[in-house]
Design a protein around this motif. Structure first.
Motif, PDB file in Angstrom:
ATOM      1  N   SER A 128       0.829  -1.212   0.000  1.00 60.54           N
ATOM      2  CA  SER A 128       0.000   0.000   0.000  1.00 60.54           C
ATOM      3  C   SER A 128       0.856   1.251   0.000  1.00 60.54           C
ATOM      4  N   THR A 129       1.965   1.216   0.711  1.00 57.60           N
ATOM      5  CA  THR A 129       2.862   2.371   0.741  1.00 57.60           C
ATOM      6  C   THR A 129       3.401   2.657  -0.648  1.00 57.60           C
ATOM      7  N   ALA A 130       3.827   1.635  -1.342  1.00 57.56           N
ATOM      8  CA  ALA A 130       4.340   1.819  -2.702  1.00 57.56           C
ATOM      9  C   ALA A 130       3.250   2.383  -3.621  1.00 57.56           C
ATOM     10  N   ARG A 131       2.028   1.872  -3.486  1.00 57.40           N
ATOM     11  CA  ARG A 131       0.920   2.370  -4.297  1.00 57.40           C
ATOM     12  C   ARG A 131       0.588   3.818  -3.942  1.00 57.40           C
ATOM     13  N   LEU A 132       0.629   4.142  -2.643  1.00 52.55           N
ATOM     14  CA  LEU A 132       0.348   5.510  -2.219  1.00 52.55           C
ATOM     15  C   LEU A 132       1.379   6.475  -2.770  1.00 52.55           C
ATOM     16  N   ARG A 133       2.643   6.129  -2.644  1.00 54.49           N
ATOM     17  CA  ARG A 133       3.710   7.010  -3.149  1.00 54.49           C
ATOM     18  C   ARG A 133       3.506   7.311  -4.622  1.00 54.49           C
ATOM     19  N   ALA A 134       3.261   6.284  -5.399  1.00 54.59           N
ATOM     20  CA  ALA A 134       3.075   6.473  -6.842  1.00 54.59           C
ATOM     21  C   ALA A 134       1.839   7.322  -7.119  1.00 54.59           C
ATOM     22  N   ALA A 135       0.746   7.047  -6.429  1.00 57.26           N
ATOM     23  CA  ALA A 135      -0.493   7.782  -6.670  1.00 57.26           C
ATOM     24  C   ALA A 135      -0.361   9.253  -6.289  1.00 57.26           C
ATOM     25  N   VAL A 136       0.270   9.535  -5.154  1.00 53.84           N
ATOM     26  CA  VAL A 136       0.439  10.929  -4.727  1.00 53.84           C
ATOM     27  C   VAL A 136       1.339  11.664  -5.715  1.00 53.84           C
ATOM     28  N   GLU A 137       2.456  11.065  -6.078  1.00 49.67           N
ATOM     29  CA  GLU A 137       3.387  11.729  -6.987  1.00 49.67           C
ATOM     30  C   GLU A 137       2.778  11.934  -8.379  1.00 49.67           C
ATOM     31  N   GLN A 138       1.817  11.089  -8.763  1.00 52.00           N
ATOM     32  CA  GLN A 138       1.139  11.237 -10.059  1.00 52.00           C
ATOM     33  C   GLN A 138      -0.130  12.080  -9.961  1.00 52.00           C
ATOM     34  N   GLY A 139      -0.515  12.450  -8.733  1.00 55.11           N
ATOM     35  CA  GLY A 139      -1.732  13.232  -8.545  1.00 55.11           C
ATOM     36  C   GLY A 139      -2.998  12.448  -8.826  1.00 55.11           C
TER      37      GLY A 139
END
Length: 161
Positions: free
Chosen positions: A24-35
């Motif tokens: 989930s952390t990896a998915r969150l990082r990617a989603a936040v950085e991609q907006g």
């Protein structure tokens, strides 16, 4: 707690991605950085609690926190995660701390996202801390204005927040 320098974070994520929280952390990082608002919100529990760096009472529940993230994604500029810490906070909850840098207007922000997960890797608690104080105040003003503009909170009476 272990620390992972920014350059090594992606490699660390791939080797520690054997827990729901790590995935989930990896998915969150990617989603936040991609907006990607939808990808962020799907990681939250229905009863998520979000602790703001500038507001005493937390934002609670998926609809409210989702609306807040709509505003946050518009407010932060040049947002990037630069590091990650992992461990346990207050007992059994698996936790991550994501270190970030961003800008609000002309103010540079240094901050951390402290995230606690449930056993399924859903985000239960999200706490943000930022510095310096001038940047925290700029963030507070911008987020409040965004929440008012989106109709999430009422406009202040008499010009006060």
């Amino acid at each position: 707690m272990s620390t992972t320098p920014a350059a090594e974070t992606r490699a660390a994520d791939s080797t520690s991605a054997d827990t729901p929280a790590a995935r989930s952390t990896a998915r969150l990082r990617a989603a936040v950085e991609q907006g990607d608002h939808d990808a962020i919100v799907e990681l939250f529990r229905e009863d998520i609690v979000f602790h703001s760096p500038v507001k005493f009472r937390p934002f609670e529940g998926l609809p409210t926190v989702s609306a807040l993230f709509t505003v946050l994604l518009r407010t932060f500029e040049d947002f990037r995660y630069v590091g990650e810490l992992s461990g346990d906070v207050e007992g059994d909850a698996e936790s991550r701390v994501l270190v970030f840098r961003a800008r609000v207007g002309d103010k540079q922000i240094h901050g951390i996202d402290m995230i606690q997960f449930d056993d399924e890797g859903r985000i239960a608690t999200f706490t943000v801390m930022v510095r310096p104080q001038s940047a925290a105040m700029a963030l507070s003003d911008a987020v409040f204005a965004g929440l008012v503009a989106d109709g999430v909170v009422p406009a202040p009476q008499g010009g006060q927040q």
